[in-house]
Design a protein around this motif. Structure first.
Motif, PDB file in Angstrom:
ATOM      1  N   HIS A 104       0.876  -1.167   0.000  1.00  0.00           N
ATOM      2  CA  HIS A 104       0.000   0.000   0.000  1.00  0.00           C
ATOM      3  C   HIS A 104       0.915   1.219   0.000  1.00  0.00           C
ATOM      4  CE1 HIS A 104      -3.567  -2.432   0.997  1.00  0.00           C
ATOM      5  NE2 HIS A 104      -2.747  -3.125   1.757  1.00  0.00           N
TER       6      HIS A 104
ATOM      7  N   CYS B 294      -4.584   5.811   0.358  1.00  0.00           N
ATOM      8  CA  CYS B 294      -3.727   4.777  -0.205  1.00  0.00           C
ATOM      9  C   CYS B 294      -3.377   5.177  -1.631  1.00  0.00           C
ATOM     10  CB  CYS B 294      -4.405   3.407  -0.197  1.00  0.00           C
ATOM     11  SG  CYS B 294      -3.282   2.108  -0.779  1.00  0.00           S
TER      12      CYS B 294
ATOM     13  N   GLU C 121      -1.292   3.203  -3.679  1.00  0.00           N
ATOM     14  CA  GLU C 121      -0.745   2.065  -4.420  1.00  0.00           C
ATOM     15  C   GLU C 121      -1.917   1.118  -4.653  1.00  0.00           C
ATOM     16  OE1 GLU C 121       2.823   1.425  -5.238  1.00  0.00           O
ATOM     17  OE2 GLU C 121       1.589   0.207  -6.568  1.00  0.00           O
TER      18      GLU C 121
ATOM     19  N   CYS D 260      -4.460  -1.479  -4.707  1.00  0.00           N
ATOM     20  CA  CYS D 260      -4.419  -2.660  -3.844  1.00  0.00           C
ATOM     21  C   CYS D 260      -5.727  -3.438  -3.907  1.00  0.00           C
ATOM     22  CB  CYS D 260      -4.091  -2.248  -2.414  1.00  0.00           C
ATOM     23  SG  CYS D 260      -5.275  -1.098  -1.701  1.00  0.00           S
TER      24      CYS D 260
ATOM     25  N   HIS E 139      -9.406  -0.005  -2.959  1.00  0.00           N
ATOM     26  CA  HIS E 139      -8.254   0.905  -2.951  1.00  0.00           C
ATOM     27  C   HIS E 139      -8.635   2.379  -2.848  1.00  0.00           C
ATOM     28  CE1 HIS E 139      -4.673   3.038  -4.145  1.00  0.00           C
ATOM     29  NE2 HIS E 139      -5.302   3.493  -5.200  1.00  0.00           N
TER      30      HIS E 139
ATOM     31  N   MET F  14      -9.728   3.483   0.445  1.00  0.00           N
ATOM     32  CA  MET F  14      -8.803   3.241   1.552  1.00  0.00           C
ATOM     33  C   MET F  14      -8.181   4.575   1.953  1.00  0.00           C
ATOM     34  SD  MET F  14      -5.780   0.433   1.772  1.00  0.00           S
ATOM     35  CE  MET F  14      -4.546   0.526   3.053  1.00  0.00           C
TER      36      MET F  14
END
Ligand SMILES: [Cu+2]
Length: 247
Positions: free
Chosen positions: A172, A213, A215, A217, A221, A224
């Motif tokens: 992440h 976040c 990255e 994921c 995502h 997040m």
């Protein structure tokens, strides 16, 4: 005035005009989001400096392209032909161009390159250490006394905070847009990030005051994210005491 000289005058005039417009857009308008941390000032200063330096370069290329398009068109009986006569290298221009862009590149490697990076990282000391654990698709925050919050981050204003960041499952990335800082959260590893929030504020004041976040994921995502609340130092201490006591 011979034609050659007129070409250069056109080029020079366009270069100056495009540079002026570009610098006005780069320096005159502050289009960047609000800065809520000392680190954000360092990052934005570097960004604006690089932007201002690249404007004349881009304007020079655009001016040369425009002059070439408009003044080197070859027409036969008023109809443009596909190819004009070959243009030979002007060594003086090439040398000057290489020397100036190389000098610029070396300058920005030093500042904001090395100098800016050193300022951004700062001394490895902190007033507060906060542990962050990322997992699909939430954030767990642990404060020095062991108290935890899920999907909410509280910080004291004007104090240097170190984040110890890790991930449970996959990669992440811990990103706070209002602070202009970001670092990967890696399973089995702890990454560190320093930040000094400036002034109290919360997600309600600015939606960039959040951990997002950064990255990819999976399904959750984009959701997040957790709001960041920066409290005055004494309010933060009171909040932390309440949290630890389960109030
Ligand atoms: Cu994630």
């Amino acid at each position: 005035v011979d034609r050659r000289r007129t070409d250069w005058i056109w080029f020079g005039a366009l270069w100056v005009l495009l540079t002026a417009i570009g610098e006005f857009l780069a320096l005159g308008l502050d289009l960047l989001p609000a800065r809520w941390a000392h680190e954000a000032d360092v990052v934005d200063e570097a960004y604006i400096l690089l932007l201002a330096l690249s404007v004349p370069i881009f304007a020079g290329v655009a001016a040369a392209l425009l002059v070439s398009l408009l003044r080197f068109r070859v027409q036969v009986d008023g109809v443009p032909t596909e190819d004009g006569p070959p243009v030979h290298t002007n060594r003086r221009v090439v040398r000057l161009w290489l020397a100036s862009t190389l000098t610029l590149a070396l300058m920005v490697t030093v500042n904001p390159g090395f100098i800016g990076l050193a300022e951004l990282r700062g001394e490895p000391s902190a007033d507060l250490v906060v542990e962050v654990q990322a997992q699909r698709w939430s954030w767990k925050v642990t404060y020095p006394d062991g108290a935890e919050t899920w999907n909410q981050l509280y910080l004291p204003a004007d104090q240097r905070v170190r984040f110890d960041i890790t991930a449970l499952d996959i990669l992440h990335s811990f990103w706070i847009p209002a602070f202009r800082v970001k670092i990967d959260a890696v399973p089995g590893r702890t990454t560190h990030l320093y930040v000094t929030p400036e002034g109290a504020g919360s997600f309600d004041d600015d939606f960039n005051l959040r951990v997002q976040c950064a990255e990819i994921c999976g399904l959750g995502h984009s959701n997040m994210a957790m709001p960041v609340t920066v409290l005055e130092a004494d309010e933060f201490d009171a909040w932390l005491t309440d949290l630890a006591e389960g109030a």
